[in-house]
Scaffold this motif. Sequence first.
Motif, mmCIF file in Angstrom:
data_model
loop_
_atom_site.group_PDB
_atom_site.id
_atom_site.type_symbol
_atom_site.label_atom_id
_atom_site.label_comp_id
_atom_site.label_asym_id
_atom_site.label_seq_id
_atom_site.Cartn_x
_atom_site.Cartn_y
_atom_site.Cartn_z
ATOM 1 N N ALA A 33 0.823 -1.211 0.000
ATOM 2 C CA ALA A 33 0.000 0.000 0.000
ATOM 3 C C ALA A 33 0.860 1.265 0.000
ATOM 4 O O ALA A 33 0.575 2.225 -0.724
ATOM 5 C CB ALA A 33 -0.931 -0.003 1.213
ATOM 6 N N ALA A 36 2.405 1.551 -3.493
ATOM 7 C CA ALA A 36 1.392 1.952 -4.477
ATOM 8 C C ALA A 36 1.092 3.444 -4.358
ATOM 9 O O ALA A 36 1.020 4.154 -5.373
ATOM 10 C CB ALA A 36 0.119 1.136 -4.283
ATOM 11 N N SER A 42 -3.180 2.491 -7.709
ATOM 12 C CA SER A 42 -4.006 1.831 -6.700
ATOM 13 C C SER A 42 -3.298 0.577 -6.184
ATOM 14 O O SER A 42 -2.429 0.011 -6.857
ATOM 15 C CB SER A 42 -5.359 1.433 -7.299
ATOM 16 N N ARG A 43 -3.705 0.151 -5.008
ATOM 17 C CA ARG A 43 -3.153 -1.085 -4.452
ATOM 18 C C ARG A 43 -3.474 -2.269 -5.371
ATOM 19 O O ARG A 43 -2.662 -3.159 -5.566
ATOM 20 C CB ARG A 43 -3.716 -1.310 -3.047
ATOM 21 N N GLY A 44 -4.680 -2.245 -5.950
ATOM 22 C CA GLY A 44 -5.083 -3.299 -6.886
ATOM 23 C C GLY A 44 -4.175 -3.361 -8.107
ATOM 24 O O GLY A 44 -3.812 -4.446 -8.565
ATOM 25 N N ALA A 45 -3.793 -2.190 -8.621
ATOM 26 C CA ALA A 45 -2.873 -2.153 -9.769
ATOM 27 C C ALA A 45 -1.515 -2.725 -9.375
ATOM 28 O O ALA A 45 -0.893 -3.470 -10.139
ATOM 29 C CB ALA A 45 -2.721 -0.726 -10.283
ATOM 30 N N GLN A 47 -0.955 -4.953 -7.031
ATOM 31 C CA GLN A 47 -1.082 -6.403 -6.866
ATOM 32 C C GLN A 47 -1.327 -7.118 -8.195
ATOM 33 O O GLN A 47 -1.018 -8.296 -8.320
ATOM 34 C CB GLN A 47 -2.158 -6.722 -5.849
ATOM 35 N N HIS A 48 -1.836 -6.399 -9.180
ATOM 36 C CA HIS A 48 -1.961 -6.979 -10.522
ATOM 37 C C HIS A 48 -0.572 -7.281 -11.083
ATOM 38 O O HIS A 48 -0.344 -8.335 -11.671
ATOM 39 C CB HIS A 48 -2.711 -6.016 -11.449
ATOM 40 N N HIS A 49 0.351 -6.343 -10.909
ATOM 41 C CA HIS A 49 1.709 -6.513 -11.413
ATOM 42 C C HIS A 49 2.554 -7.430 -10.527
ATOM 43 O O HIS A 49 3.393 -8.179 -11.023
ATOM 44 C CB HIS A 49 2.411 -5.156 -11.540
ATOM 45 N N PRO A 51 1.811 -9.947 -7.370
ATOM 46 C CA PRO A 51 0.811 -10.563 -6.484
ATOM 47 C C PRO A 51 1.182 -10.564 -4.999
ATOM 48 O O PRO A 51 0.302 -10.518 -4.147
ATOM 49 C CB PRO A 51 0.682 -11.989 -7.011
#
Length: 191
Positions: A33, A36, A42-45, A47-49, A51
Motif C-alpha cells: 500500500a 502503491a 491503486s493497491r489493486g494495480a 497487486q496486478h503486477h 501478487p
Amino acid sequence: MPKQDRSRATRQRLLAAAVACLAEHGWAGSTVAVVAERAGVSRGAAQHHFPTREDLFTAAVEYVAEERSTALRALFPEGAQDDRRAVVAALVDLYTGPLFRAALHLWVAASNEEQLRPRVTELEARVGRETHRIAVELLGADESRPGVRETVQGLLDMARGLGLANLLTDDGQRRERVVGQWAALLAQTLD
C-alpha cells in the motif's frame, strides 16, 4: 498511450517506488500500500503486477540492479584497463547509494523470513555473478591466472564493506584512500 505502454510505465513506477521505500523505511515500513501510494497507483494495480510483497521487492531490487549494471558498462564502453582507479571508484559507488540500502534491508528481512530467504539468496547470487563479470570485463582481468579471481572478488567484498560503513557516516575521505590502494593492488596483480 497504448495499454501495454501504460502497463510498463506503471510497473516501472512501482519498482522505483519499492526501492525508494525500502531504502527509506526498511522492510517493516514498506508495504504494498505504501509503495502503491508513492507510485501514484491503486493497491489493486500494484497487486496486478506483483501478487505478493515478496514479488514486488525482489523484482524491484533486481530491476534496479540490472539498470545499475547497464549504467556501469556505459561509463566505460571501451573497457577501462588504463584507468583502474576509475573502475574501482565506480564499483565502490555501486555500494553507497539507495539501491545498496534497499538491498541491505531486503537481506536483513530475508534472514528472518523463511519465505523470502530463498528468493533473496538466489537474487543476490545472480546479481553478485553479474557484478563480478562486469568487474572482470572492465578491469581486463585474466581469471586464468592464479589469484586474479580472488583479487577481483576481494575488491567487490571490500566495496560492500565500504558501503556498509557509509550507511552510518559519510566515509568519503577514507573511501578515497582505500580506492587508491585497491587500484595499486590491482595494478600489481593484474599486470
